[in-house]
Design a protein around this motif. Structure first.
Motif, short mmCIF file in Angstrom:
data_model
loop_
_atom_site.label_atom_id
_atom_site.label_comp_id
_atom_site.label_asym_id
_atom_site.label_seq_id
_atom_site.Cartn_x
_atom_site.Cartn_y
_atom_site.Cartn_z
N ILE A 93 49.91 36.81 40.15
CA ILE A 93 49.95 35.45 39.85
C ILE A 93 50.95 34.59 40.92
O ILE A 93 51.75 34.65 41.83
CB ILE A 93 50.56 35.22 38.57
CG1 ILE A 93 49.83 36.01 37.71
CG2 ILE A 93 50.98 33.50 38.37
CD1 ILE A 93 51.03 35.75 35.78
N GLY A 94 50.22 33.88 41.34
CA GLY A 94 50.86 32.53 42.65
C GLY A 94 51.20 33.21 43.59
O GLY A 94 51.85 32.32 44.34
N VAL A 95 50.28 34.21 43.67
CA VAL A 95 49.97 34.46 45.19
C VAL A 95 48.46 33.90 46.12
O VAL A 95 47.70 34.63 44.70
CB VAL A 95 50.24 36.13 45.66
CG1 VAL A 95 50.10 36.41 46.90
CG2 VAL A 95 51.71 36.35 45.37
N ARG A 96 48.43 33.57 47.11
CA ARG A 96 47.60 33.07 47.94
C ARG A 96 47.01 33.67 48.30
O ARG A 96 48.40 34.44 49.84
CB ARG A 96 47.66 31.70 47.80
CG ARG A 96 46.42 30.47 48.42
CD ARG A 96 46.40 29.11 48.76
NE ARG A 96 47.49 28.69 50.34
CZ ARG A 96 46.69 27.99 51.18
NH1 ARG A 96 45.41 28.95 50.94
NH2 ARG A 96 47.18 28.56 52.43
N PRO A 97 46.05 35.48 48.70
CA PRO A 97 45.97 35.73 49.19
C PRO A 97 44.47 35.55 50.20
O PRO A 97 43.86 35.24 49.97
CB PRO A 97 45.73 37.42 48.04
CG PRO A 97 45.22 36.42 47.52
CD PRO A 97 45.21 34.75 47.25
N GLY A 98 44.66 36.79 51.51
CA GLY A 98 44.05 36.89 52.00
C GLY A 98 42.62 37.34 51.85
O GLY A 98 42.68 38.29 50.95
N SER A 99 41.25 37.97 51.86
CA SER A 99 40.81 38.45 51.75
C SER A 99 41.34 40.52 51.59
O SER A 99 41.25 40.55 51.91
CB SER A 99 39.17 38.42 52.06
OG SER A 99 38.74 38.17 52.12
N ASP A 100 41.81 40.42 52.81
CA ASP A 100 42.78 41.74 53.71
C ASP A 100 42.89 42.11 52.21
O ASP A 100 43.31 42.98 51.63
CB ASP A 100 42.71 41.39 54.86
CG ASP A 100 43.38 40.38 55.22
OD1 ASP A 100 43.80 39.73 54.19
OD2 ASP A 100 43.99 40.57 56.33
#
Lengths: 406, 406
Positions: free
Chosen positions: A48-55
């Motif tokens: 939660i609260g992490v804006r991830p890359g697709s990788d």
């Protein structure tokens, strides 16, 4: 029992002024039917609260902690373009670019040059200070660079100024180690050699003649050391494969040693051949225990801020799902339908908003959720989970999870 | 975009025999309207099954892990009374108390003495064994004590017996370090000096004459070493301020270097000037990116077991919210409405029960929750979250969250 994790890249969105999202508005009878027959929830791939890359998101969904295994984009990009990277390799993403005689960057993408297969050859395979250089273009101005040898470090600055009109920066060590100094020195030499061999290359002479900027240098960035990653088959005891159109996901698959199923017309764009992918999944399940699927088009549409196209891609994916469900046996396959992250149209970039997730298959605790969208699935039995819980939940359903205790 | 975290201290409760809570029963049209327009959930500031103080809860909500940053109440109390504490300082809460000539405690609060400004001066600024002593009363029998110097430790016992009729305990080191022995020794000396200077102080002679117990000693407790805490502005890149009536919350604000907005009539009690606080929030948003608001009255009422008063405070807070919503632009401000912990009337103390939380603002995924109370909001899109997820979620909505990966 077999299983599929089907990831609609960039699936989630934020509501527009009418309270709608592409997924909510799209006509998706199969997704909604699946939601009705599934256990449903919301999911954040990393946290939660992490804006991830697709990788990082895909790694997390496959059960690999990205904070341990994601050492930078270079290694995954290099694996994605087909370099057989090995633990300890130092890898970079590169652009072919145009510089003047003072190494000032004129065009960071060398006029978006299309074919660099010939140019690749002048760098690939050279040796610098006893280190083997592997260099591979990925169908245009992009490429990957890998250094293989002893005493190398990824603690160095990058060689891409990210702007035009400035000089290519000298690569410097980021710590006091001999390894970092040596590696920085080697990469600086490679950049110089690249210029010497590329600047007057016949292809570039031809480009100049045609008024096109020459691809006369390479700019390495995204450095990382290739990590030791436990192969998927060893981690889970499953024979697994990946179906995806984009290099980044291919790189993830290669890194965890999933087989790659090539699909004709799979492009990683909204124009990808959806039905060929669907057929490949059904076919693949005859051979593999597990298939990771990535469909990229919705994310592309989101990055372009194209609401209608995102909706259309989602509807095409619904068609894929209809075909798949008609051709697999519910008693034999668990099917996870989700995304890797949200890419809100209004942001044109990834966000930390969670994504709907459903698990469809025999004996799951079907809840009363009736729609697959951002506003419904959290009321289901999965509530709000993290990506790392998906694989153990699948293993448990498949009867393969080890008991902890007596 | 700007944001507000509005904390109703001690908001949550447990149902009474009729199944009601003050929040459920209170007439709160604005809170309910906000719930309708928000994404809703339940929240535990520190973690599920943790019964937090207001200090640890506020730290967690601001994204500071209390297990790393909360080193005891002393440092936060000292910051709250206005001492400019520095990392490494050793800080205590103190009572002025009454002892007899054998150091036996007669009254732990020195007859709840009201004005100790003159008495403070005999201790503040002295030096003991090369250590600077900072001492500040906080408007009555309470005070804060700070030691500043080299080779100090917080691994020592406390100087408050917590009972009357027993001797002031000698302070002892809790480990074998020279620092702990030295610090214990210094605090013992300070207590002795305090007695010597306070016992025959004219104010105390006057009190004896009037039949009042003299404030002739200080009892330090809640020792802690002031931690290194990353300032809020550096952590988030936001210009932030705090509006609160109580010293403890002021201490938190000071420790994370939030500016403090003084509000006339803000007392931290049920009699606080609610509307002045509301106006200060609206005004503050013209200057600040972020405001942390604490309204304490509901917690006070809970500690007193006063159901009706808690209900009334909540209704007054509803009036504040109405004013605020009428004076801010939804396109410019994200508004988090929640509490720091539950304080059930029947317990008269904090509990681990979660607290309703809503996030109101542009483009949030509005769910179908229609009431802001302990029994409704978990059905919303935030499900059940921890305090540490609030700040990254706000940053994500504000478009300020860094991407992790590609």
């Amino acid at each position: 029992m077999k299983s599929v994790i089907f990831i609609i890249d960039g699936l989630g969105d934020r509501p527009n002024n009418e309270g709608n999202t592409p997924l909510k508005e799209a006509n998706t009878p199969t997704m909604d039917r699946m939601a009705k027959e599934s256990i449903c929830g919301l999911m954040n791939a990393v946290d939660i609260g992490v804006r991830p890359g697709s990788d990082t998101a895909h790694l997390a969904i496959l059960g690999y902690d990205p904070y341990e295994n994601y050492t930078g984009r270079g290694p995954f990009e290099a694996a994605g373009v087909g370099i057989d990277v090995q633990p300890g390799d130092i890898a970079f993403r590169c652009n072919f670019a145009t510089v003047d005689e003072n190494f000032v960057v004129i065009d960071r993408r060398a006029g978006r040059i299309k074919n660099t297969a010939e140019l690749e050859k002048v760098i690939d395979g050279i040796e610098v200070d006893g280190v083997k250089v592997i260099f591979k273009q990925s169908g245009g101005y992009r490429a990957a660079l890998v250094l293989r040898g002893d005493k190398l470090s990824d603690k160095i600055t990058e060689g891409d100024p990210h702007h035009e009109g400035v000089k290519v920066p000298e690569i410097k060590p980021l710590d006091d180690s001999e390894e970092a100094r040596r590696t920085a020195n080697i990469v600086n030499k490679i950049i110089k050699i690249a210029y010497e061999r590329l600047n007057n290359h016949p292809i570039n002479e031809e480009r100049r003649k045609n008024g096109l900027p020459p691809a006369n240098i390479i700019l390495p960035r995204g450095v990382g050391k290739v990590p030791h990653i436990l192969p998927f088959s060893e981690k889970y005891g499953l024979k697994g494969a990946c179906i995806a159109g984009t290099g980044l996901i291919k790189g993830i698959a290669k890194m965890v040693k999933l087989d790659f199923i090539d699909v004709e017309g799979a492009t990683g764009t909204p124009e990808t051949n959806f039905m060929n992918k669907a057929k490949a999944i059904v076919e693949g399940l005859k051979t593999y225990d597990f298939i990771l699927v990535n469909v990229k088009g919705a994310d592309e549409a989101s990055h372009d801020g194209n609401y209608e196209l995102k909706k259309k891609v989602i509807e095409k994916v619904d068609g894929m799902l209809e075909y798949i469900l008609n051709n697999i046996d519910k008693n034999e396959v668990y099917f996870v339908l989700t995304g890797d992250h949200s890419t809100p149209i209004e942001e044109k970039d990834h966000s930390a908003d969670p994504i709907p997730i459903i698990i469809w298959g025999k004996s799951v605790r079907v809840d009363d959720v009736e729609k697959f969208d951002e506003f419904s699935t959290h009321k289901g039995g999965l509530c709000w989970i993290k990506g790392k819980y998906i694989m153990p939940t699948l293993l448990d359903l498949m009867g393969l999870l080890k008991k902890y205790g007596a």
